[in-house]
Design an enzyme around this catalytic site. Structure first.
Site, PDB file in Angstrom:
ATOM      1  N   CYS A   1       0.852  -1.193   0.000  1.00 51.81           N
ATOM      2  CA  CYS A   1       0.000   0.000   0.000  1.00 51.81           C
ATOM      3  C   CYS A   1       0.881   1.234   0.000  1.00 51.81           C
ATOM      4  O   CYS A   1       2.102   1.158  -0.146  1.00 51.81           O
ATOM      5  CB  CYS A   1      -0.954   0.000   1.196  1.00 51.81           C
ATOM      6  SG  CYS A   1      -0.180   0.347   2.788  1.00 51.81           S
ATOM      7  N   ASP A   2       0.266   2.373   0.174  1.00 45.82           N
ATOM      8  CA  ASP A   2       0.979   3.637   0.041  1.00 45.82           C
ATOM      9  C   ASP A   2       2.080   3.786   1.081  1.00 45.82           C
ATOM     10  O   ASP A   2       3.225   4.084   0.766  1.00 45.82           O
ATOM     11  CB  ASP A   2      -0.027   4.794   0.154  1.00 45.82           C
ATOM     12  CG  ASP A   2       0.475   6.062  -0.506  1.00 45.82           C
ATOM     13  OD1 ASP A   2       1.228   5.956  -1.497  1.00 45.82           O
ATOM     14  OD2 ASP A   2       0.123   7.150  -0.043  1.00 45.82           O
TER      15      ASP A   2
END
Length: 519
Positions: free
Chosen positions: A435-436
């Site tokens: 994810c980010d």
């Protein structure tokens, strides 16, 4: 002719997607500098909340007010904000570019800017100087790479870094510091103008959609953290820390789906509330918005209501609330702001709930009749098509289409976009949910998938979570949320890639488990 007629419409879509990915990558880089140092912000926020003159337990020698033995107290609040936080960010930024050597040179350059801009918090300058100093020493090292005589490596490396750091510190002190100071003051004036004219709620028009498309980090860490820290030093609190962290809009949206949604969206919303509101992982409600783009109106109005409430009550936080959990928000709330902050969460949730419920009820019959109104994976694939972006093979193959073409895509879907034949030939042993930031949603998704693999009795497969920026290239299969898949493919194009919508209950997980059983 046929080729050109197909390619022409796709060009703008790819251009838009490329711009979106570029902004995401920039925001992620900023986030990568700040997130590892969030503990410093929290410690500083607690020190501020307790020990400043208007805090819970004012202590001059710690809070930096009054005198001790005739000497003015410096305290901990000012030095941590002025020196420790910017230097830690610069060091981390330099390390991301060129490991420890880059971190050291970047920190030297940042120190010049910090001291040259006395009176202004130089988080912004640190975010630029840390990576810039690291990049410069990396380029210099390339000049004599492999040309240094044995025995002189340490001498050359230490003096080259020291001499460059000397020059960069002077550059930062005399030339860059005034520039960064002017930028920081200009941004401060702009925010002050918005606050004084009751226009700050308009920021939600940008921030709420940006969150859903994973573009908020550039705004949050590039601007809001800098200005918020400056406001805390001046007035002991800042409303800017609440612009993005308020869990109210997400709560209201998920409540609307709990009562008026259909299908899988309705059944998963109650569990998502616990994760979003109490756990602070906002990413879990993004697919619900993407399922019905009209719901952007709901979260924007809810966010604006929360900001307006905080403006009205002059409330704020003493430090960033990370993650955006109600517990983190209340922990960082200023002593005089609990009424305003709590009301901002409640009212933003209420407005979002009301608006989202209206839209869900208006389309409820149509959703029930269509039979897939609650299928977020299908809805997201349709949304991608409506926006003109390519539907990737992973999404198409895993949605349950039964045509011969789609069965072939289903076999290749776990191989990712554009590399199906190569990837499907690779045995999956290293599976990563990315994810980010490499924390919230990826940790939750990895935990869910790890449990599924364990229950299936599959051994020899490691499941971990990482930030996309930290993907090393040795991953066999990478799972990401839809909006982040393109970036993950750029980091490791040879891995199998799977895109998911609701990362807590994605049907793609079962497909992954089935592949692992069969390999």
């Amino acid at each position: 002719m046929t080729t050109s007629s197909v390619a022409a419409p796709d060009a703008p879509a790819k251009s838009r997607g490329g711009a979106r990915v570029a902004v995401q990558k920039f925001g992620t880089f900023l986030s990568g500098m700040v997130m590892p140092n969030i503990a410093i912000f929290i410690a500083w926020g607690l020190i501020t909340a307790f020990f400043i003159e208007t805090g819970w337990t004012p202590v001059g020698i710690l809070g930096g007010f009054g005198e001790t033995d005739g000497v003015a107290n410096v305290g901990l609040v000012g030095p941590i904000l002025t020196y420790l936080i910017p230097l830690a960010i610069a060091f981390q930024g330099g390390r991301m570019v060129y490991e420890t050597r880059g971190a050291v040179v970047g920190a030297i350059m940042a120190m010049g800017v910090i001291l040259g801009a006395a009176g202004t918090v130089m988080i912004l300058g640190a975010m630029i100087c840390g990576p810039l100093g690291a990049w410069l020493i990396k380029q210099i090292d390339k000049i004599w790479d492999g040309k240094i005589k044995p025995g002189f490596e340490m001498l050359v490396n230490n003096y080259s870094a020291g001499i460059l750091g000397f020059g960069l510190a002077l550059l930062g002190f005399f030339w860059l510091a005034p520039v960064f100071k002017a930028i920081a003051e200009g941004l401060g004036v702009a925010v002050e103008f918005l606050v004084n004219n009751s226009l700050l709620p308009l920021a939600s028009v940008i921030i709420e959609p940006a969150k859903v498309f994973f573009l908020n980090n550039a705004i949050n860490h590039g601007v809001l953290s800098q200005l918020g820290a400056q406001q805390v030093e001046e007035s002991g609190k800042s409303i800017l820390f609440l612009l993005e962290a308020n869990p109210g809009p997400g709560l209201g949206l998920l409540l609307a789906f709990t009562f008026f949604g259909v299908g899988i969206a309705r059944s998963t919303a109650p569990g998502a509330i616990l994760i979003q509101f109490f756990g602070g992982i906002h990413e879990i409600y993004f697919p619900y918005v993407l399922q019905k783009p009209i719901l952007f109106v709901a979260v924007i109005l809810g966010g604006a209501t929360g900001v307006g409430t905080n403006v009205l009550f002059n409330s704020g936080l003493v430090a960033p609330a990370s993650p955006g959990s109600i517990f983190a928000v209340l922990t960082a709330t200023s002593k005089d702001s609990y009424v305003g902050v709590i009301l901002s969460v409640v009212l933003s949730a209420a407005v979002t709930f009301a608006v989202a419920s209206f839209f869900l009820l208006a389309s409820r019959k149509r959703d029930l009749a269509s039979g897939n109104g609650g299928d977020m994976s299908a809805a997201m694939a349709k949304l991608q098509a409506n926006k003109g972006r390519e539907a990737n093979a992973a999404t198409a193959g895993l949605l349950g289409n039964n045509s011969p073409a789609n069965e072939e895509e289903a076999e290749a879907s776990l191989g990712g976009v554009g590399s199906a034949s190569t990837a499907t030939a690779t045995k999956v042993q290293n599976l990563v949910f990315a994810c980010d930031a490499g924390m919230g949603s990826s940790a939750m998704g990895a935990s869910v998938l790890r449990n599924k693999i364990k229950k299936a009795g599959i051994e020899g497969v490691t499941v971990s979570n990482k930030a996309i920026a930290n993907l090393s290239g040795d991953e066999d299969l990478i799972i990401t949320q839809e909006e982040l898949t393109e970036r993950a493919k750029q980091k490791n194009p040879n891995a199998q890639h799977v895109s998911v919508g609701n990362f807590m209950n994605a049907p793609q997980y079962d497909q992954v488990v089935e592949q692992l059983k069969n390999q």
